[in-house]
Design a protein around this motif. Structure first.
Motif, PDB file in Angstrom:
ATOM      1  N   LYS A  71       0.818  -1.210   0.000  1.00  0.00           N
ATOM      2  CA  LYS A  71       0.000   0.000   0.000  1.00  0.00           C
ATOM      3  C   LYS A  71       0.853   1.262   0.000  1.00  0.00           C
ATOM      4  N   HIS A  72       2.083   1.130   0.496  1.00  0.00           N
ATOM      5  CA  HIS A  72       3.002   2.270   0.514  1.00  0.00           C
ATOM      6  C   HIS A  72       3.934   2.257  -0.703  1.00  0.00           C
ATOM      7  N   GLY A  73       3.563   1.477  -1.723  1.00  0.00           N
ATOM      8  CA  GLY A  73       4.285   1.538  -2.983  1.00  0.00           C
ATOM      9  C   GLY A  73       5.390   0.525  -3.176  1.00  0.00           C
ATOM     10  N   ASP A  74       5.514  -0.456  -2.268  1.00  0.00           N
ATOM     11  CA  ASP A  74       6.574  -1.463  -2.391  1.00  0.00           C
ATOM     12  C   ASP A  74       6.076  -2.630  -3.247  1.00  0.00           C
ATOM     13  N   VAL A  75       6.391  -2.589  -4.536  1.00  0.00           N
ATOM     14  CA  VAL A  75       5.929  -3.638  -5.458  1.00  0.00           C
ATOM     15  C   VAL A  75       6.557  -4.984  -5.117  1.00  0.00           C
TER      16      VAL A  75
END
Length: 202
Positions: free
Chosen positions: A15-19
């Motif tokens: 959710k914080h952008g860590d793919v």
């Protein structure tokens, strides 16, 4: 609980952008999701495509995931819905491609059985065990979707009644009833092979 906590941490990172955190979730659950889809679709060629679509949908929907259920429960529901949608779109009967799958599996099974012919096991005994396995699989395939789903989650995935109730969105009593009925149906198919009397399950 530790497993659920680990999933929650990964979900939070996604959710914080860590793919890469999502890639870890894919690696963790890909085989289970493919097994689940394979039980519904029967067409080996479609399983991986539907699994991939499941994870794409999950990734897109993850911002809306509130953590009210376990991540795998949520992912499981997406997989079931994706598989059902694929079947409707393709107008395919879930059992249509089973013959091709069985013939492919039989080759592997035969070679494996031949390699394991040791420790005093006779060809007759191995043939009998293979017939029993085939009867069990056939009985599972003949079950209604709800019964097949319940018995698969219990006996193959090893989930608790509580987990199955959450995944299938029904009371635990309903889960117990479905599993009981599924076992009875399987037992009825096995009785001629095992020569058991009515009332004896296996």
């Amino acid at each position: 609980m530790a497993d659920a906590d680990a999933d929650a941490l990964l979900v939070d990172r996604v959710k914080h952008g860590d793919v890469r955190a999502f890639e870890m979730l894919v690696v963790k659950y890909q085989r289970r999701i493919e097994r689940l889809i394979g039980r519904m679709v029967r067409d080996v060629d479609l399983v991986q495509d539907i699994a991939q679509e499941t994870f794409i949908r999950a990734y897109r929907a993850l911002p809306q995931f509130r953590g009210e259920s376990a991540f795998y429960t949520w992912l499981y529901r997406i997989a079931v819905n994706t598989a059902k949608k694929a079947l409707v779109e393709l107008k395919r009967d879930p059992l249509v491609s089973e013959s091709s799958r069985v013939s492919a599996d039989d080759g592997d099974e035969t070679s494996r059985v031949e390699n394991e012919l040791s420790d005093g096991e006779t060809p007759e005994a191995l043939l009998a065990s293979k017939e029993i396995a085939a009867a069990v699989n056939s009985a599972i395939e003949a079950l209604s979707d709800d019964l097949r789903q319940a018995i698969t989650l219990r006996e193959i995935e090893g989930l608790s009644y509580e987990e199955i109730a959450e995944m299938m969105n029904c009371p635990i009593g309903t889960v117990r009833s479905r599993i009981f009925r599924a076992r009875e149906a399987i037992a009825a198919r096995l009785r001629p092979l095992l020569d058991t009397r009515d009332g004896e399950r296996w």
